[in-house]
Design a protein around this motif. Structure first.
Motif, PDB file in Angstrom:
ATOM      1  N   ARG A 295       0.778  -1.235  -0.066  1.00 39.37           N
ATOM      2  CA  ARG A 295       0.088   0.176   0.025  1.00 39.37           C
ATOM      3  C   ARG A 295       0.928   1.175   0.117  1.00 39.37           C
ATOM      4  N   ALA A 296       0.380   2.430  -0.463  1.00 34.32           N
ATOM      5  CA  ALA A 296       1.181   3.641  -0.636  1.00 34.32           C
ATOM      6  C   ALA A 296       1.388   4.173   0.947  1.00 34.32           C
ATOM      7  N   PRO A 297       2.739   4.550   1.189  1.00 41.38           N
ATOM      8  CA  PRO A 297       3.229   4.946   2.400  1.00 41.38           C
ATOM      9  C   PRO A 297       2.436   6.316   2.682  1.00 41.38           C
ATOM     10  N   SER A 298       1.947   6.581   4.112  1.00 40.15           N
ATOM     11  CA  SER A 298       1.669   7.863   4.494  1.00 40.15           C
ATOM     12  C   SER A 298       2.638   8.966   4.379  1.00 40.15           C
ATOM     13  N   GLY A 299       2.124  10.264   4.473  1.00 40.16           N
ATOM     14  CA  GLY A 299       3.263  11.326   4.500  1.00 40.16           C
ATOM     15  C   GLY A 299       4.192  11.093   5.912  1.00 40.16           C
ATOM     16  N   GLU A 300       3.390  10.591   6.729  1.00 43.77           N
ATOM     17  CA  GLU A 300       4.108  10.673   8.112  1.00 43.77           C
ATOM     18  C   GLU A 300       5.300   9.420   7.946  1.00 43.77           C
ATOM     19  N   GLU A 301       4.735   8.318   7.306  1.00 40.96           N
ATOM     20  CA  GLU A 301       5.783   7.334   7.058  1.00 40.96           C
ATOM     21  C   GLU A 301       6.856   7.766   6.243  1.00 40.96           C
ATOM     22  N   CYS A 302       6.337   8.496   5.171  1.00 39.56           N
ATOM     23  CA  CYS A 302       7.589   8.801   4.323  1.00 39.56           C
ATOM     24  C   CYS A 302       8.748   9.556   5.190  1.00 39.56           C
ATOM     25  N   SER A 303       8.238  10.590   5.862  1.00 37.94           N
ATOM     26  CA  SER A 303       9.339  11.335   6.744  1.00 37.94           C
ATOM     27  C   SER A 303      10.022  10.287   7.712  1.00 37.94           C
ATOM     28  N   ALA A 304       9.260   9.461   8.232  1.00 37.75           N
ATOM     29  CA  ALA A 304       9.642   8.747   9.367  1.00 37.75           C
ATOM     30  C   ALA A 304      10.870   7.937   8.430  1.00 37.75           C
ATOM     31  N   ARG A 305      10.770   7.626   7.230  1.00 37.30           N
ATOM     32  CA  ARG A 305      11.807   6.840   6.728  1.00 37.30           C
ATOM     33  C   ARG A 305      13.144   7.404   6.507  1.00 37.30           C
ATOM     34  N   LEU A 306      13.351   8.423   6.735  1.00 33.41           N
ATOM     35  CA  LEU A 306      14.554   9.165   7.077  1.00 33.41           C
ATOM     36  C   LEU A 306      15.229   8.931   8.219  1.00 33.41           C
ATOM     37  N   LEU A 307      14.777   8.401   9.078  1.00 35.44           N
ATOM     38  CA  LEU A 307      15.120   8.135  10.618  1.00 35.44           C
ATOM     39  C   LEU A 307      15.384   6.604  10.793  1.00 35.44           C
ATOM     40  N   PRO A 308      16.286   6.329  11.568  1.00 34.90           N
ATOM     41  CA  PRO A 308      16.577   5.052  11.813  1.00 34.90           C
ATOM     42  C   PRO A 308      15.373   4.281  12.454  1.00 34.90           C
ATOM     43  N   VAL A 309      15.175   2.985  12.009  1.00 32.42           N
ATOM     44  CA  VAL A 309      14.196   2.193  12.702  1.00 32.42           C
ATOM     45  C   VAL A 309      14.342   2.067  14.198  1.00 32.42           C
ATOM     46  N   ILE A 310      15.839   1.759  14.424  1.00 35.44           N
ATOM     47  CA  ILE A 310      16.160   1.826  15.680  1.00 35.44           C
ATOM     48  C   ILE A 310      17.414   2.242  15.959  1.00 35.44           C
ATOM     49  N   ASP A 311      17.373   3.148  16.933  1.00 36.57           N
ATOM     50  CA  ASP A 311      18.874   3.907  17.117  1.00 36.57           C
ATOM     51  C   ASP A 311      19.213   3.658  18.808  1.00 36.57           C
ATOM     52  N   VAL A 312      20.217   3.015  18.802  1.00 41.83           N
ATOM     53  CA  VAL A 312      20.576   2.554  20.288  1.00 41.83           C
ATOM     54  C   VAL A 312      21.737   3.229  20.792  1.00 41.83           C
ATOM     55  N   ARG A 313      21.623   3.797  21.975  1.00 38.49           N
ATOM     56  CA  ARG A 313      22.902   4.581  22.367  1.00 38.49           C
ATOM     57  C   ARG A 313      23.422   4.056  23.593  1.00 38.49           C
ATOM     58  N   ASN A 314      24.524   3.702  23.785  1.00 36.40           N
ATOM     59  CA  ASN A 314      25.273   3.559  25.029  1.00 36.40           C
ATOM     60  C   ASN A 314      24.640   2.538  25.736  1.00 36.40           C
ATOM     61  N   LEU A 315      23.987   1.540  25.192  1.00 35.91           N
ATOM     62  CA  LEU A 315      23.256   0.603  26.093  1.00 35.91           C
ATOM     63  C   LEU A 315      24.173  -0.285  27.013  1.00 35.91           C
ATOM     64  N   GLN A 316      23.783  -0.373  28.348  1.00 38.62           N
ATOM     65  CA  GLN A 316      24.432  -1.350  28.896  1.00 38.62           C
ATOM     66  C   GLN A 316      23.365  -2.141  29.626  1.00 38.62           C
ATOM     67  N   VAL A 317      23.956  -3.707  29.719  1.00 43.98           N
ATOM     68  CA  VAL A 317      22.717  -4.509  30.406  1.00 43.98           C
ATOM     69  C   VAL A 317      23.529  -5.497  31.246  1.00 43.98           C
TER      70      VAL A 317
END
Ligand SMILES: Nc1ncnc2c1ncn2[C@@H]1O[C@H](COP(=O)(O)OP(=O)(O)O)[C@@H](O)[C@H]1O
Ligand code: SF4
Ligand SMILES: [Mg+2]
Length: 341
Positions: free
Chosen positions: A8-30
């Motif tokens: 299906r065609a992506p929404s405008g919101e989805e289009c702009s979201a495509r420029l962002l990482p799907v996941i962005d992990v920073r300094n994770l400690q477990v």
């Protein structure tokens, strides 16, 4: 092969979201408290996955690969805890969400093919229902359509006689078949981010190919991001746009797969690759060419964790742990001596 989900065609919101990482992990400690001390399974992991990208996570057993994927699902088993860092999934910091909000993201936003299929499936619910119910809940499918879709997915992951299998329970499946069921569950809602933890280890070569094709298809049709965990560098070379090499809970080298594999800058990456070259083409063989074993992740000494096994170690390497720094236009490495002498 049929598409995973209708286009299906992506929404405008989805289009702009495509420029962002799907996941962005920073300094994770477990950390996991244990009888013998606190295990720091991840120590400052930072990584990103862009939409449409398949990122390989490689490294020997015990270096934190599964812990990373489990933390992206917020499923670290108790008494383990995420003790520092941020995990931003599609723009939301998931560490700030309630349990209920997080549950709603599992399936459509992030899904995981677990390393252990037995514990990942619900033994009290027929396997088909474990796909059909989330499809009704998250995708608004009617019961009959959800059932049809589940049966179709079973066929796509190579489960023979899918209609009959729909109503059976996980204990009625062999190990390899259970693995396929779990892959179907993970793919069913067309997640924005798929975490595949050694997804094809228990499967024969033909089914492996089929599964890799489905993962590519998810990426292509839905522009999904994928984290593909494996110790098989051959599969990474074939499948992944980028690779992150892990050692002792840290990323030690990262970059485009081709750049990292043709010019590895970390001695551990070089070791992994050379041990693969010595293989006779049988990818099921473990990689044991690097001398020694990875360290216990309790009270790691101050210096580089790879020093006891590193052919290039010098006395300075034992004093402080190197941090990840650029070693090329898109490549980074955590090693004091990557430039040579
Ligand atoms: N539930 C747990 N309790 C204690 N230690 C754990 C637990 N899960 C993982 N660990 C430890 O965390 C480290 C990383 O494990 P894991 O993420 O499973 O590595 P990998 O997937 O790379 O093999 C290992 O030292 C492991 O012993
Ligand atoms: S910092 Fe030193 S010990 Fe660590 S990988 Fe580099 S050369 Fe080897
Ligand atoms: Mg693992």
């Amino acid at each position: 092969m049929m598409e995973l989900l209708p286009r299906r065609a992506p929404s405008g919101e989805e289009c702009s979201a495509r420029l962002l990482p799907v996941i962005d992990v920073r300094n994770l400690q477990v950390r996991f408290p244990t009888r013998d001390g606190v295990v720091t399974a991840l120590d400052g992991l930072s990584m990103q996955v862009m939409p449409g990208e398949i990122v390989g996570l490689v490294g020997e057993s015990g270096c934190g690969k599964s812990t990373a994927a489990l933390s992206f699902m917020r499923l670290i088993p108790q008494p383990g805890r995420i003790t520092a860092g941020e995990i931003v999934l599609d723009g939301q910091d998931i560490l700030k969400l309630s349990d209920r909000e997080m549950r709603a993201l599992r399936g459509p936003s992030v899904a995981m093919i677990f390393q252990d299929a037995l514990t990942a499936l619900d033994p009290t619910m027929p396997v088909g229902k474990q796909i059909a119910e989330p499809l009704q809940l998250h995708k608004g499918l009617a019961a009959a359509a959800a059932r049809a879709r589940a049966i179709e997915l079973f066929g796509q992951v190579g489960i023979p006689d899918p209609e009959r299998r729909f109503g059976q329970y996980s204990h009625q499946f062999s190990g390899g078949m259970r693995q396929r069921v779990m892959i179907a569950v993970a793919l069913s809602c067309g997640p924005r981010l798929l975490l595949a933890d050694e997804p094809t280890t228990a499967l024969d070569v033909t089914v492996q190919r089929q599964i890799l094709r489905l993962i590519r298809q998810l990426r292509d049709t839905l522009n999904a991001g994928v984290v593909f965990i494996t110790h098989d560098v051959g599969v990474v070379a074939e499948l992944c746009t980028r690779v992150i090499v892990m050692y002792a809970g840290r990323a030690v080298e990262a970059g485009p797969t081709q750049a990292v594999f043709t010019h590895p800058t970390h001695p551990y990456t070089a070791g992994l690759l050379s041990s693969t070259l010595e293989l006779t083409g049988d990818r099921s063989l473990p990689l044991y060419a690097i001398p020694g074993l990875p360290p216990e992740l309790i009270d790691l000494p101050a210096g580089c964790a790879f020093a006891p096994r590193c052919p290039r170690a010098d006395p300075e390497c034992w004093n402080a742990a190197p941090i990840l720094e650029p070693s090329g236009p898109q490549q980074s490495v955590a090693c004091w001596r990557w430039k040579g002498d």
